[in-house]
Design a protein around this motif. Structure first.
Motif, PDB file in Angstrom:
ATOM      1  N   ASN A  40       0.810  -1.231   0.000  1.00  0.00           N
ATOM      2  CA  ASN A  40       0.000   0.000   0.000  1.00  0.00           C
ATOM      3  C   ASN A  40       0.837   1.272   0.000  1.00  0.00           C
ATOM      4  O   ASN A  40       0.412   2.299   0.533  1.00  0.00           O
ATOM      5  N   GLU A  41       1.998   1.214  -0.571  1.00  0.00           N
ATOM      6  CA  GLU A  41       2.900   2.367  -0.626  1.00  0.00           C
ATOM      7  C   GLU A  41       3.233   2.619  -2.091  1.00  0.00           C
ATOM      8  O   GLU A  41       3.485   1.674  -2.835  1.00  0.00           O
ATOM      9  N   PRO A  42       3.253   3.873  -2.518  1.00  0.00           N
ATOM     10  CA  PRO A  42       3.626   4.123  -3.912  1.00  0.00           C
ATOM     11  C   PRO A  42       5.091   3.738  -4.160  1.00  0.00           C
ATOM     12  O   PRO A  42       5.899   3.729  -3.220  1.00  0.00           O
ATOM     13  N   PRO A  43       5.431   3.413  -5.403  1.00  0.00           N
ATOM     14  CA  PRO A  43       6.828   3.058  -5.705  1.00  0.00           C
ATOM     15  C   PRO A  43       7.782   4.192  -5.334  1.00  0.00           C
ATOM     16  O   PRO A  43       7.463   5.364  -5.518  1.00  0.00           O
ATOM     17  N   LEU A  44       8.912   3.809  -4.799  1.00  0.00           N
ATOM     18  CA  LEU A  44       9.974   4.755  -4.423  1.00  0.00           C
ATOM     19  C   LEU A  44       9.465   5.864  -3.494  1.00  0.00           C
ATOM     20  O   LEU A  44       9.864   7.022  -3.596  1.00  0.00           O
ATOM     21  N   ALA A  45       8.610   5.502  -2.569  1.00  0.00           N
ATOM     22  CA  ALA A  45       7.983   6.474  -1.661  1.00  0.00           C
ATOM     23  C   ALA A  45       8.999   7.303  -0.884  1.00  0.00           C
ATOM     24  O   ALA A  45       8.731   8.454  -0.540  1.00  0.00           O
ATOM     25  N   ALA A  46      10.156   6.737  -0.605  1.00  0.00           N
ATOM     26  CA  ALA A  46      11.171   7.466   0.172  1.00  0.00           C
ATOM     27  C   ALA A  46      11.952   8.464  -0.674  1.00  0.00           C
ATOM     28  O   ALA A  46      12.655   9.313  -0.120  1.00  0.00           O
ATOM     29  N   PHE A  47      11.829   8.372  -1.996  1.00  0.00           N
ATOM     30  CA  PHE A  47      12.673   9.195  -2.862  1.00  0.00           C
ATOM     31  C   PHE A  47      11.915  10.025  -3.897  1.00  0.00           C
ATOM     32  O   PHE A  47      12.328  11.144  -4.202  1.00  0.00           O
ATOM     33  N   ALA A  48      10.854   9.512  -4.465  1.00  0.00           N
ATOM     34  CA  ALA A  48      10.171  10.192  -5.573  1.00  0.00           C
ATOM     35  C   ALA A  48       9.710  11.586  -5.166  1.00  0.00           C
ATOM     36  O   ALA A  48       9.048  11.763  -4.146  1.00  0.00           O
ATOM     37  N   GLY A  49      10.103  12.568  -5.960  1.00  0.00           N
ATOM     38  CA  GLY A  49       9.690  13.945  -5.724  1.00  0.00           C
ATOM     39  C   GLY A  49      10.502  14.720  -4.708  1.00  0.00           C
ATOM     40  O   GLY A  49      10.218  15.887  -4.453  1.00  0.00           O
ATOM     41  N   LYS A  50      11.518  14.101  -4.132  1.00  0.00           N
ATOM     42  CA  LYS A  50      12.379  14.820  -3.185  1.00  0.00           C
ATOM     43  C   LYS A  50      13.294  15.769  -3.958  1.00  0.00           C
ATOM     44  O   LYS A  50      13.616  15.540  -5.118  1.00  0.00           O
ATOM     45  N   VAL A  51      13.727  16.821  -3.297  1.00  0.00           N
ATOM     46  CA  VAL A  51      14.706  17.751  -3.851  1.00  0.00           C
ATOM     47  C   VAL A  51      15.994  17.563  -3.061  1.00  0.00           C
ATOM     48  O   VAL A  51      15.970  17.564  -1.828  1.00  0.00           O
ATOM     49  N   ALA A  52      17.112  17.376  -3.771  1.00  0.00           N
ATOM     50  CA  ALA A  52      18.377  17.082  -3.086  1.00  0.00           C
ATOM     51  C   ALA A  52      19.513  17.957  -3.585  1.00  0.00           C
ATOM     52  O   ALA A  52      19.545  18.373  -4.750  1.00  0.00           O
ATOM     53  N   ALA A  53      20.449  18.189  -2.687  1.00  0.00           N
ATOM     54  CA  ALA A  53      21.743  18.774  -3.042  1.00  0.00           C
ATOM     55  C   ALA A  53      22.803  17.789  -2.575  1.00  0.00           C
ATOM     56  O   ALA A  53      22.685  17.190  -1.500  1.00  0.00           O
ATOM     57  N   ILE A  54      23.823  17.615  -3.409  1.00  0.00           N
ATOM     58  CA  ILE A  54      24.900  16.678  -3.089  1.00  0.00           C
ATOM     59  C   ILE A  54      26.224  17.413  -3.008  1.00  0.00           C
ATOM     60  O   ILE A  54      26.432  18.447  -3.655  1.00  0.00           O
ATOM     61  N   MET A  55      27.111  16.858  -2.207  1.00  0.00           N
ATOM     62  CA  MET A  55      28.410  17.471  -1.964  1.00  0.00           C
ATOM     63  C   MET A  55      29.386  16.402  -1.547  1.00  0.00           C
ATOM     64  O   MET A  55      28.996  15.290  -1.205  1.00  0.00           O
ATOM     65  N   SER A  56      30.661  16.759  -1.571  1.00  0.00           N
ATOM     66  CA  SER A  56      31.686  15.801  -1.167  1.00  0.00           C
ATOM     67  C   SER A  56      32.933  16.537  -0.730  1.00  0.00           C
ATOM     68  O   SER A  56      33.201  17.655  -1.167  1.00  0.00           O
TER      69      SER A  56
END
Length: 192
Positions: A106-122
């Motif tokens: 009962n959870e949409p696919p990729l519920a933890a990630f879909a539609g999130k906005v991210a910035a990456i760094m290293s």
């Protein structure tokens, strides 16, 4: 009631004195200054077995994977500092992404990630600052429906660039990393 973006910040490292943990905290401070609510987590506190579909079928999602997934679901933005191991991202970061991407009933696919906005760094002790690993992280996140902002920061010579308080010695680099957090907050304000 005014909207307050929620941003989850973490590094792809479990090392206690990780340079990337320091780096993501700078971005988190930038997001907070822009009005976001930021939750910092340490993947060291959420140990996970290596992803194994047989283990998942037998025992279900491990408790720490569910905790991580719930945190990701409850935040609209991500700040991720990714160390570079052999020109790519770390196994601990990839493993965390793999577990959190697993579907639940009962959870949409990729519920933890879909539609999130991210910035990456290293940041890295090497001369490229982890830049090669960010290419892989950007690709993975984009493929799981995360909107990764075009700006990123890679800080070389990590063992020499931090002050004792965790800030960067170079004020321009400090501002650039802080701006990553501000950018995620600003985009989330605009989208909502």
């Amino acid at each position: 009631m005014a909207y307050t973006p929620k941003i989850l910040a973490f590094a792809g490292s479990t090392r206690i004195d990780s340079y990337n943990k320091r780096l993501v905290k700078i971005a988190a401070a930038g997001a907070k200054a822009a009005g976001a609510e930021v939750t910092y987590i340490d993947l060291r506190d959420l140990p996970l077995p290596l992803y194994d579909e047989d283990l998942e079928a037998r025992e279900g999602l491990p408790a720490n994977a569910r905790t991580l997934k719930d945190l990701l679901i409850s935040h609209q933005g991500l700040l991720i500092a990714s160390p570079e191991y052999n020109s790519s991202l770390t196994a601990v970061l990839k493993n965390a992404i793999d577990w959190a991407s697993r579907p639940a009933p009962n959870e949409p696919p990729l519920a933890a990630f879909a539609g999130k906005v991210a910035a990456i760094m290293s940041t890295s002790p090497g001369g490229l600052g982890g830049l090669r690993g960010l290419v892989h992280l950007r690709s993975i996140l984009g493929n799981i429906k995360v909107l990764v902002l075009p700006d990123q920061v890679a800080v070389p010579n990590a063992s020499q660039v931090f002050n004792a308080d965790g800030s960067l010695k170079d004020p321009q680099k400090q501002e650039s990393v802080g701006n990553l957090g501000r950018s995620v907050a600003d985009i989330l304000f605009k989208l909502n």
